[in-house]
Each structure stands twice: as C-alpha cells, then as structure tokens.
Enzyme design. Structure first.
Site, short mmCIF file in Angstrom:
data_model
loop_
_atom_site.label_atom_id
_atom_site.label_comp_id
_atom_site.label_asym_id
_atom_site.label_seq_id
_atom_site.Cartn_x
_atom_site.Cartn_y
_atom_site.Cartn_z
N LYS A 1 -42.85 -44.88 38.32
CA LYS A 1 -44.12 -44.18 38.49
C LYS A 1 -45.21 -45.05 39.11
O LYS A 1 -46.07 -44.56 39.83
CB LYS A 1 -44.59 -43.64 37.13
CG LYS A 1 -43.66 -42.59 36.52
CD LYS A 1 -43.82 -41.25 37.21
CE LYS A 1 -42.86 -40.20 36.65
NZ LYS A 1 -42.91 -38.95 37.41
N SER B 1 -34.43 -44.83 36.96
CA SER B 1 -35.87 -44.68 37.19
C SER B 1 -36.75 -45.35 36.15
O SER B 1 -37.88 -45.71 36.44
CB SER B 1 -36.21 -43.19 37.27
OG SER B 1 -35.78 -42.51 36.11
N GLU C 1 -52.19 -36.02 35.03
CA GLU C 1 -51.41 -35.33 34.01
C GLU C 1 -50.29 -36.26 33.58
O GLU C 1 -49.92 -37.15 34.33
CB GLU C 1 -50.82 -34.03 34.57
CG GLU C 1 -49.52 -34.20 35.37
CD GLU C 1 -49.65 -35.02 36.66
OE1 GLU C 1 -50.77 -35.13 37.17
OE2 GLU C 1 -48.63 -35.55 37.13
C1 LIG Z 1 -38.36 -42.80 33.75
C2 LIG Z 1 -38.62 -41.48 34.40
N1 LIG Z 1 -37.73 -40.98 35.26
C3 LIG Z 1 -37.92 -39.81 35.86
C4 LIG Z 1 -39.02 -39.02 35.60
C5 LIG Z 1 -39.11 -37.69 36.28
O1 LIG Z 1 -40.07 -37.62 37.28
P1 LIG Z 1 -39.66 -37.56 38.80
O2 LIG Z 1 -38.65 -36.49 38.96
O3 LIG Z 1 -40.94 -37.25 39.50
O4 LIG Z 1 -39.12 -38.88 39.19
C6 LIG Z 1 -40.00 -39.51 34.72
C7 LIG Z 1 -41.21 -38.71 34.43
O5 LIG Z 1 -41.98 -38.97 33.56
C8 LIG Z 1 -39.79 -40.75 34.11
O6 LIG Z 1 -40.68 -41.25 33.23
#
Ligand SMILES: Cc1ncc(COP(=O)(O)O)c(C=O)c1O
Lengths: 261, 399
Positions: B92, B381, B114
């Site tokens: 993020k 992620s 948000e």
């Molecule tokens: C670690 C992590 N991965 C994925 C996401 C999903 O968001 P996005 O699809 O925008 O990557 C989030 C959202 O809070 C997250 O904290």
C-alpha cells in the site's frame, strides 16, 4: 413542449417562483406515494422530485440515507416506483422528476428505463453521479423521449464550467448551494447570494437552488436570488414525522411572494 | 498483443472506468488529473518518489524462490515477490508515497482516506506523519473490531480514525463516507484512495504508482532466469497490488496472469467477495466496474475472512482485462486461504497477510498443473502480523 419546461417558463414569464419538494419513494410504503404527491400539489408545489432509494447514496446526508434504508426495507425498487407512477399519473397535474443514482438505471437497462419512465409520464431526471463527461450514456435517449436531464452546478464549479453545463441544460439548472451533501448547510449570506446571482446571469434556463434548504427564511431568501428552490431533507423528515402542516408552512413564503407578484 | 495504452483521455478502459461522481467533485478530479500528468513528466518528482521508496520504504523488495513450498506443491517453481518487507508491511505504501507527494505539490495539506484492513490507513497515516500532513481515515466499525491494532497504529501515527456505521460497516461504506467528506472539504483536502478504483485518474494513477512491483519483478526474474515467468498470481481486493504486478507484463502475452478473488464461504453461497466471478457491470464509487449487486442494482455486501478483500467491486482495468480475456480471475475460499497462511509460515518462515494467502493458495493449485521447468511468481502483497488474532480465533473456533 415538455411539461416541466412549459411550467417553469410560465412561472418565469409571470415572475413567479418555483417550489420543488423532494420525497423518497417508498418511505412510509409505496402505497403513500400517490397521496403524498397529491398533497404536495395541493400545497402549491411546482413540480415534484421523486427519489429512488440506493444502497450507497454518496451525495446524500443522513436524513435521505435513512429514508433510503427505510424504503429499501419496504421492498421498494425502481421498477415498482415506475409501475406505481404509471398507475396514477393521470391524477397528478404537476411535472414529475425522478432522482436516482446511475446504478439502479444501469441494472434496469438504460433503454428500457427511458422507455418505461416515458410511458409512466415522467418529465425529468436528476442523476447525481452522472457529470456531463459521462452523460452520453443516457442523454441522447432522454432527448429523444423529450424527458429533461437536469444538470447540476455547485459552488465548486468554476465559471467556465457553469457556462458549459448551463448551455447543455434542460428544464432548469439545479444549483447546489452548499459545499457538501444533501441536508447540510455550511454557508450563508453574501457568498451564496453572489453565487446564485452569477449562475442566474449565466444560465439561459431557470435556476433553482437546492441542498440544505430547510427553513421558511431560507426558502424566502434563496428564491429571491433565483427562480425557485428545491427542498429535500426537510420534507423527507417532516413526512417521516407526519408533520404535514409544517410542510405547508415551508411552501407559504413562495405562495405569498407569488401572490404579491 | 498490440500496444496496450489505456485508459483513454476520459479514463475509460473499454466501457469500464470513467468519472461517475457528483458535480461537486468534478473540478477536484480534473485538477488532480492535470497535476498528475504534469508531475509524471517531471524528473524531480519522480526522483523524490524513488528516493523515498528506496530510503524510507526499503525498496527494492526481494524476489525469493520458495523452495520448500515448491517441493511441497510439486510442479512449477514458486517465487515470492516480497512486498511484505516494505515499511508498514504491505504494498500500500508504494501508492501513498506517490499520492501524498502529489498532494503537497498541489498545495493540499489535508488528507482523507478510507481503509478496510487498516493497511492502507496505516500507510497513509505513515506518509502523512513523514510529510507533516493532516490525516483523517474512515473505517467501517466492523473492520475497526477486526483490526483493532491497526486503529491504534494509525492513532500513534497522528491520524484521526473515524468509525463508519452505515451499510455493512466495512470498506465500501468507508469509501462512501470518505467521498462525502471530500465533497464537503474539497478545497483544501486530497482524497488518497487506496486502490485502483474510484473516478479517473485514480485507477490509472494508483496503477502507475504500484507498477514498481511488476517492473522490479520483471528485471529481477530476467536477471535470474534469463526469461519471463510462465505465470503470475496476485490477490484482488480493489486490485492495486495485482494491477501493479500485472501492468508491466500485460503486453507479454506469453506470461499468464491470474487474479485471485476472495470466495469467502464459497462462490455458491451469498458470503463471498468475488466481484469478477459472480458480479455484473455496474456503477459505484465513481467507476463502471464489475460489482456484486442484486437485480435492482442495489450493492450487496461482500464477505471475506480478510478485511482487505472485503469489497463488492473491483477496479475498472481488471474488469476490462477480464472481458478481453488477458487476465484469468479465480477465487479462493476462507478455508483455503487459512491453510495457505499456515503452510507458508511453516514451510518458509513467512507469515503472509490473509489477503496474500489467497494468492499463495491459488499458486499452489496452479503449480501442480505445471511442470518443473516452469515458473510462477506470487505477489506476496503484505505480511500477516495484523491477522494473527483473526487466524488464532478461527483456528480455536474450529477445534
Ligand atoms: C496485504 C494486502 N494485500 C492486498 C490487499 C487488497 O488490496 P488491492 O487489491 O488493492 O491490492 C490489501 C488491502 O488492504 C492488503 O492489505
């Protein structure tokens, strides 16, 4: 000529002001829609704005959000509202404007929506999440059906953009007199007066002020700078409390002004 | 594939995207678009982003061959792009750095955001602390309960967290409230949106800021293996880590791309967040995209064990990439994600975010269908510290 355009032109020619109340369809049950419209007509409403409930109304404050939730809990759908209007449209003589977010229209089918509201005798549409950049999705269909797409301008809209929007405008220019959502009021006096006068100057079509107008004084004050007012949250609240005499009270200043004219 | 050059100048990806927002926000969004397109071309702005990503966030993040997981799955080699090692523990912050610097450039010193899981809220509060910006974060009351530690983190970082009670009291409702706040404070406030959603230019801009993930991955893999990977897997909430990972590979058609949605209790139940698998195109939060909705166009609540995937929509570019068939979208249940969460911890010593565990779970399935000379890269992620409580409670409940 479209009924709404005709009505507003008549008022304008005789120097009279418009009062357009907003109600949430299905709040209190779909059964009361007809009687509420007739009551508002009797009180002297120029036209009526009928809100379609949506799960995520980002342009609306708490009052209309709550009314929308109540309406959805009553099982209200766009399709039921259209059918209801079609049933009793003949009993109502004032113009009807639907106010709905884009997604219920999209789910209904844009072409079918225009066709069906045309059959139901709807005269105008307000779509608060459809800026002019995206309006092609529906504007040409509404034009063909002679239903007026009411455009909005706000205090955050620069002058050149107001000019562009006003030029496209049909029916009236909906002028948002707050920086914010419905039911809020964060500005008074001179700033709004100047803003409304500027929009009036620019606009070739009637200018109506809306958002956050809730007292007799405001009705009085705002309508003196433009062609009339739209009152939403306050009317919704008064209907929810079954306070019908207060609703009549709100319309009075316009009636008085119109009598003097 | 011929050159991929989207969105168009109005922010459309085919029929998707656009700017379906109240007129009050149009000027702000147009100004943002202009400011971004100027900043994008300016070397100093880019250099400042790069500096912070390196010195503050700790990029580049490693690309790690998960040998134990590979052996366990049997089949293709599985690599992990370690976005969990970023400062604040997720991808993020790649986006919040870019947008916050842009806000400063635009003279806006107040930020509204948000958050779902709280990861984007933490990443926003962090950058606001660094750049001395006011920060207010809207968060659903449900999520505040699920992610209490992240609420405290945001407060430590100086942000004001505002609970949202409307609707399902999760991410979608937090976006509604943040948009309403922005409508009322648009003069001096930037809305720092956390994923590839919302009105143009957000989906494009967030994708661009997140593309560092895919760019690094491409270079790292080329360097190590001398070719491109056969497949890439990323989880999808709004879709930002996936879009950032996929974008630099979109024109390389030989690379198969897989987006993994949350199937919650199963896509055949009403409790899931699989917008692309089960939704229909519709309009919410400024954009035309796939949406979970009933036949009357009312938005339905999404369900997932992972707060960050708990959103009924999905970015417009993913919606488009699904329709043209460039990306394959799959879904993984709560149970499968929980298994992958524990498996990765035991096998590799890495506790993934529950969101990322969805991608890991699908990669394991995919690996078994591929051979040992082939390669899968998973976008890991985020890290799972924030989810340890949730997982512990779930496992206790299951005993
Ligand atoms: C670690 C992590 N991965 C994925 C996401 C999903 O968001 P996005 O699809 O925008 O990557 C989030 C959202 O809070 C997250 O904290």
């Amino acid at each position: 000529m479209n009924r709404l355009e005709k009505k507003l032109n008549e008022l304008k020619i005789s120097g009279l002001k418009a009062f357009v109340p907003y109600i949430m369809a299905g709040d209190g049950g779909i059964e009361v829609l007809n009687e509420r419209i007739l009551l508002l007509e009797k009180f002297g409403a120029t036209a009526i704005e009928i809100g379609i409930p949506f799960s995520d109304p980002v342009a609306d404050g708490p009052t209309i959000q709550q009314a929308g939730i109540r309406s959805l809990e009553n099982g209200t759908t766009l399709s039921k509202v259209i059918k209801e209007l079609e049933k009793f449209r003949d009993e109502i003589s004032i113009p009807i404007i639907l106010m709905t977010y884009m997604n219920p229209i999209f789910a209904y089918g844009i072409e079918k929506f225009v066709q069906d509201i045309n059959n139901a005798g709807v005269d105008g549409c307000i779509i608060p999440d459809l800026p002019i950049e995206e309006e092609e999705l529906i504007s040409h269909l509404l034009d063909t059906a002679d239903i007026e797409l009411i455009r909005l301008v706000t205090m955050a809209t620069p002058r050149e953009r107001i000019e562009r929007i006003a030029k496209l405008g049909k029916g009236f220019l909906y002028t948002v007199t707050v920086k914010g959502i419905t039911g809020t009021r964060n500005g008074y006096g001179a700033e709004i007066a100047d803003f409304l006068k500027m929009v009036k100057d620019i606009s070739p079509i009637p200018v109506l002020a809306g958002f956050g107008i809730s007292t007799r004084d405001q009705v009085d004050q705002f309508s003196s700078y433009c062609d009339g007012v739209i009152v939403g949250s306050k009317i919704v609240e008064l209907f929810a409390n079954n306070d019908l005499s207060q609703i009549e009270e709100l319309i009075t200043p316009i009636q008085i002004m119109n009598k003097i004219m | 594939m011929k050159t991929y050059n989207l969105p168009d100048e109005k922010g459309h990806f085919g029929m998707f995207g656009g700017r379906y927002i109240p007129e009050t926000l149009m000027q702000a969004v147009l100004e943002l678009e202009e400011a971004y397109s100027e900043a994008k071309r300016e070397p100093e702005f880019q250099a400042e982003i790069q500096r912070l990503l390196k010195e503050y966030v700790g990029r580049e993040t490693p690309l790690f061959l998960a040998e134990n997981l590979t052996r366990h799955s049997g089949g293709a080699k599985i690599f992990l792009k370690r976005e969990d090692l970023n400062h604040t523990g997720a991808h993020k912050i790649n986006n919040t750095i870019g947008q916050a610097l842009l806000a400063v450039r635009m003279g806006k010193r107040k930020i509204v955001a948000e958050t779902g899981a709280g990861q984007h809220g933490v990443a926003t509060a962090t950058v606001c602390a660094l750049l001395n910006l006011d920060c207010i974060v809207f968060m659903g009351e449900e999520d505040i309960k699920r992610q209490a530690l992240n609420v405290f983190r945001m407060e430590l970082l100086g942000a004001k967290v505002v609970g949202v009670n409307s609707g399902s009291a999760t991410l979608k409702d937090a976006v509604n409230e943040a948009l309403r706040y922005w409508v009322a404070n648009v003069d001096d406030t930037h809305y720092l949106l956390g994923s590839v959603m919302g009105p143009h230019p957000f989906p494009m801009m967030v994708r661009d800021f997140q593309s560092i993930i895919g760019k690094e991955t491409k270079e790292q893999f080329l360097q190590a293996e001398g070719k491109l990977p056969e497949a890439i897997v990323a989880c999808i909430g709004g879709g930002s880590n996936a879009m950032g990972m996929f974008y630099p590979f979109v024109e390389n058609e030989e690379v198969k791309l897989f987006g993994v949605e949350a199937a919650g209790e199963g896509v055949q139940t009403p409790c899931h967040a699989a917008s692309l698998t089960k939704g229909k195109p519709g309009i919410l939060h400024g954009s035309l995209m796939y949406l979970l909705q009933n036949e009357d166009g009312q938005i339905q609540e999404a369900h997932s064990i992972s707060a960050g995937l708990d959103y009924p929509g999905v970015g417009p570019e993913h919606s488009y990439l699904k329709d043209i068939g460039r990306v394959n979208y799959r879904s993984i249940t709560d149970g499968e994600a929980l298994d992958a969460f524990q498996l990765l911890a035991k096998l590799e010593g890495i506790i993934p975010a529950l969101e990322s565990a969805h991608a890991v779970a699908y990669a394991i399935q995919l690996a078994t269908q591929m051979n040992e000379t082939e390669n899968i890269i998973v976008c890991l992620s985020g890290r799972g510290d924030k989810d340890v409580d949730t997982v512990r409670n779930k496992l206790k409940g299951a005993e």
